[in-house]
Write a protein that holds these residues in place. Structure first.
Motif, mmCIF file in Angstrom:
data_model
loop_
_atom_site.group_PDB
_atom_site.id
_atom_site.type_symbol
_atom_site.label_atom_id
_atom_site.label_comp_id
_atom_site.label_asym_id
_atom_site.label_seq_id
_atom_site.Cartn_x
_atom_site.Cartn_y
_atom_site.Cartn_z
ATOM 1 N N GLU A 30 14.633 2.059 -80.707
ATOM 2 C CA GLU A 30 14.286 2.697 -81.985
ATOM 3 C C GLU A 30 14.927 4.071 -82.116
ATOM 4 O O GLU A 30 15.382 4.453 -83.207
ATOM 5 C CB GLU A 30 12.762 2.770 -82.119
ATOM 6 C CG GLU A 30 12.124 1.395 -82.337
ATOM 7 C CD GLU A 30 10.607 1.418 -82.230
ATOM 8 O OE1 GLU A 30 9.982 0.462 -82.699
ATOM 9 O OE2 GLU A 30 10.058 2.383 -81.654
ATOM 10 N N GLN A 31 14.977 4.810 -81.025
ATOM 11 C CA GLN A 31 15.637 6.122 -81.051
ATOM 12 C C GLN A 31 17.146 5.968 -81.215
ATOM 13 O O GLN A 31 17.795 6.726 -81.934
ATOM 14 C CB GLN A 31 15.353 6.875 -79.744
ATOM 15 C CG GLN A 31 13.910 7.310 -79.582
ATOM 16 C CD GLN A 31 13.705 8.742 -80.044
ATOM 17 O OE1 GLN A 31 14.209 9.150 -81.076
ATOM 18 N NE2 GLN A 31 12.965 9.497 -79.260
ATOM 19 N N PHE A 32 17.707 4.968 -80.550
ATOM 20 C CA PHE A 32 19.153 4.790 -80.501
ATOM 21 C C PHE A 32 19.737 4.322 -81.834
ATOM 22 O O PHE A 32 20.906 4.585 -82.120
ATOM 23 C CB PHE A 32 19.500 3.797 -79.390
ATOM 24 C CG PHE A 32 20.962 3.702 -79.077
ATOM 25 C CD1 PHE A 32 21.675 4.813 -78.649
ATOM 26 C CD2 PHE A 32 21.628 2.490 -79.204
ATOM 27 C CE1 PHE A 32 23.031 4.720 -78.359
ATOM 28 C CE2 PHE A 32 22.982 2.394 -78.914
ATOM 29 C CZ PHE A 32 23.683 3.511 -78.483
ATOM 30 N N VAL A 33 18.941 3.607 -82.636
ATOM 31 C CA VAL A 33 19.466 3.106 -83.915
ATOM 32 C C VAL A 33 18.941 3.904 -85.110
ATOM 33 O O VAL A 33 19.282 3.593 -86.247
ATOM 34 C CB VAL A 33 19.146 1.604 -84.114
ATOM 35 C CG1 VAL A 33 19.696 0.789 -82.965
ATOM 36 C CG2 VAL A 33 17.649 1.365 -84.290
ATOM 37 N N ALA A 34 18.130 4.918 -84.874
ATOM 38 C CA ALA A 34 17.639 5.748 -85.972
ATOM 39 C C ALA A 34 18.784 6.538 -86.593
ATOM 40 O O ALA A 34 19.755 6.873 -85.914
ATOM 41 C CB ALA A 34 16.559 6.700 -85.460
ATOM 42 N N PRO A 35 18.701 6.846 -87.893
ATOM 43 C CA PRO A 35 19.798 7.578 -88.545
ATOM 44 C C PRO A 35 20.036 8.971 -87.962
ATOM 45 O O PRO A 35 21.167 9.448 -87.930
ATOM 46 C CB PRO A 35 19.337 7.665 -90.003
ATOM 47 C CG PRO A 35 18.338 6.566 -90.169
ATOM 48 C CD PRO A 35 17.659 6.437 -88.847
ATOM 49 N N ALA A 36 18.985 9.629 -87.531
ATOM 50 C CA ALA A 36 19.132 10.975 -86.962
ATOM 51 C C ALA A 36 19.724 10.907 -85.559
ATOM 52 O O ALA A 36 19.667 9.882 -84.879
ATOM 53 C CB ALA A 36 17.782 11.671 -86.933
ATOM 54 N N GLY A 59 22.889 4.588 -84.220
ATOM 55 C CA GLY A 59 22.279 4.832 -85.523
ATOM 56 C C GLY A 59 23.075 5.775 -86.387
ATOM 57 O O GLY A 59 23.128 5.618 -87.611
ATOM 58 N N GLN A 60 23.719 6.751 -85.776
ATOM 59 C CA GLN A 60 24.551 7.686 -86.532
ATOM 60 C C GLN A 60 25.831 7.027 -87.021
ATOM 61 O O GLN A 60 26.418 7.456 -88.012
ATOM 62 C CB GLN A 60 24.889 8.901 -85.662
ATOM 63 C CG GLN A 60 23.702 9.805 -85.380
ATOM 64 C CD GLN A 60 24.050 10.899 -84.401
ATOM 65 O OE1 GLN A 60 24.207 10.662 -83.206
ATOM 66 N NE2 GLN A 60 24.190 12.120 -84.908
ATOM 67 N N ALA A 64 24.275 4.884 -93.524
ATOM 68 C CA ALA A 64 22.916 5.374 -93.764
ATOM 69 C C ALA A 64 22.140 4.484 -94.721
ATOM 70 O O ALA A 64 20.904 4.455 -94.679
ATOM 71 C CB ALA A 64 22.969 6.806 -94.293
ATOM 72 N N ARG A 65 22.823 3.745 -95.595
ATOM 73 C CA ARG A 65 22.138 2.912 -96.596
ATOM 74 C C ARG A 65 21.409 1.724 -95.967
ATOM 75 O O ARG A 65 20.548 1.117 -96.603
ATOM 76 C CB ARG A 65 23.151 2.389 -97.615
ATOM 77 C CG ARG A 65 24.227 1.514 -97.010
ATOM 78 C CD ARG A 65 25.276 1.091 -98.020
ATOM 79 N NE ARG A 65 26.352 0.355 -97.383
ATOM 80 C CZ ARG A 65 26.305 -0.924 -97.074
ATOM 81 N NH1 ARG A 65 25.220 -1.631 -97.381
ATOM 82 N NH2 ARG A 65 27.318 -1.520 -96.477
ATOM 83 N N LEU A 66 21.741 1.370 -94.726
ATOM 84 C CA LEU A 66 21.151 0.201 -94.091
ATOM 85 C C LEU A 66 19.810 0.544 -93.450
ATOM 86 O O LEU A 66 19.689 1.500 -92.693
ATOM 87 C CB LEU A 66 22.089 -0.365 -93.030
ATOM 88 C CG LEU A 66 23.430 -0.925 -93.527
ATOM 89 C CD1 LEU A 66 24.290 -1.369 -92.361
ATOM 90 C CD2 LEU A 66 23.208 -2.070 -94.502
ATOM 91 N N GLN A 67 18.795 -0.259 -93.751
ATOM 92 C CA GLN A 67 17.503 -0.134 -93.081
ATOM 93 C C GLN A 67 17.596 -0.787 -91.705
ATOM 94 O O GLN A 67 18.321 -1.766 -91.520
ATOM 95 C CB GLN A 67 16.410 -0.800 -93.914
ATOM 96 C CG GLN A 67 16.188 -0.168 -95.271
ATOM 97 C CD GLN A 67 15.077 -0.849 -96.047
ATOM 98 O OE1 GLN A 67 14.462 -1.802 -95.585
ATOM 99 N NE2 GLN A 67 14.843 -0.363 -97.258
ATOM 100 N N PRO A 89 20.142 -4.520 -99.768
ATOM 101 C CA PRO A 89 19.737 -5.485 -100.796
ATOM 102 C C PRO A 89 20.520 -6.798 -100.780
ATOM 103 O O PRO A 89 19.969 -7.857 -101.104
ATOM 104 C CB PRO A 89 19.980 -4.710 -102.102
ATOM 105 C CG PRO A 89 19.771 -3.275 -101.718
ATOM 106 C CD PRO A 89 20.327 -3.173 -100.343
ATOM 107 N N THR A 90 21.790 -6.759 -100.397
ATOM 108 C CA THR A 90 22.613 -7.973 -100.458
ATOM 109 C C THR A 90 23.139 -8.427 -99.100
ATOM 110 O O THR A 90 23.968 -9.343 -99.041
ATOM 111 C CB THR A 90 23.806 -7.750 -101.402
ATOM 112 O OG1 THR A 90 24.596 -6.657 -100.909
ATOM 113 C CG2 THR A 90 23.336 -7.448 -102.820
ATOM 114 N N GLU A 91 22.675 -7.838 -98.014
ATOM 115 C CA GLU A 91 23.214 -8.244 -96.713
ATOM 116 C C GLU A 91 22.198 -7.993 -95.596
ATOM 117 O O GLU A 91 21.296 -7.165 -95.714
ATOM 118 C CB GLU A 91 24.511 -7.497 -96.411
ATOM 119 C CG GLU A 91 24.351 -5.991 -96.296
ATOM 120 C CD GLU A 91 25.653 -5.290 -95.978
ATOM 121 O OE1 GLU A 91 26.387 -5.743 -95.082
ATOM 122 O OE2 GLU A 91 25.947 -4.279 -96.641
#
Length: 276
Positions: A30-36, A59-60, A64-67, A89-91
């Motif tokens: 979770e830390q490794f793929v977070a945006p921050a 994550g960096q 950034a648009r990907l959840q 939304p589409t992928e």
């Protein structure tokens, strides 16, 4: 001597506080793929992962648009695998983080995903653009893999894990029927019977269900599990995806970054698998 002990006692708490906190594989993922960013990242990486993430976390590097969502697939005393899903939304995209325990601490050792799936969408686009006359000609030239089957198979091969799982749930009755036919035929009597595999795939009833479900073949040679039945969707070279049946969890093959990169339970002894 008293002054030396005083200095030692004063220094020890700071040394203990400086040690990186103990984190479980899911927490590291979770830390490794977070945006921050993650200042302590390097304390939790080893092997090839340490060479791939020298300055930025994964994550960096992800748009950034990907959840992002993480799911622990399996954890033993020495290894663990966390699946990561990226959504827009589409992928949807999936990859897998493989962990190993070193000196009582978990380290991320490898990042894996299904290779060469980028080849699928252009092929689907080309096939779906064919006019009816060319579709009919395609079917004439490919009687064993029609246009409709090929498009469906390509889409399933490149689909997200969640979409493949949904395909399985929607067609669970047909998957069960196909399994019963293969078991009743007793085609796989040895660990690597090529003749048995050929006979199973040539069975008209089995073949019809394979095509209906967009599966390429049934085998026992993809995951290294001599007691499993593997219903292959597709892939390139050794990087394949499919559905595996093994009702005894103790007989399941172990996930490794070198071969079986993912094994996701679907219920009733069925699993989604990927190899590399």
């Amino acid at each position: 001597m008293r002054s030396f002990l005083f200095v030692l006692i004063w220094w020890l708490p700071g040394a203990v506080a400086a040690a990186p906190p103990t984190l479980e594989p899911l927490q590291i993922a979770e830390q490794f793929v977070a945006p921050a960013g993650w200042a302590g990242m390097k304390d939790y990486l080893c092997c090839e992962a340490a060479g791939q993430a020298k300055q930025e976390t994964l994550g960096q590097q992800i748009p950034a648009r990907l959840q992002r969502s993480c799911e622990l697939l399996n954890q033993t005393d020495s290894t663990a695998v966390v699946a990561v899903e990226l959504r827009a939304p589409t992928e949807r995209r999936d990859f897998y983080l493989h962990f190993a325990k070193e000196d009582h601490a978990w380290k991320l050792q490898a990042i894996r995903n299904l290779a060469m799936t980028h080849l699928g969408p252009p092929m689907v686009e080309l096939l779906t653009a064919l006019p009816p006359a060319e579709v009919a000609e395609y079917d004439r030239k490919h009687p064993d893999a029609s246009h409709a089957f090929t498009v469906g198979n390509l889409r399933l091969w490149t689909a997200a894990d969640a979409d493949i799982a949904a395909h399985f749930r929607k067609n669970r009755a047909d998957f069960r029927k196909m399994l019963r036919l293969v078991q009743a035929g007793r085609y796989f009597t040895t660990d690597s019977s090529a003749a048995g595999e050929q006979a199973a795939n040539a069975d008209p009833a089995v073949h019809a269900l394979l095509r209906k479900l967009y599966l390429s073949r049934v085998t026992r040679r993809e995951t290294g599990c001599a007691s499993c039945l593997e219903f292959v969707i597709g892939g390139k070279v050794n990087s394949t995806v499919g559905l595996l049946y093994q009702p005894q969890p103790a007989q399941l093959p172990a996930m490794t970054p070198e071969h079986l990169i993912m094994l996701r339970p679907l219920g009733d002894g069925w699993y989604l698998y990927k190899t590399t």
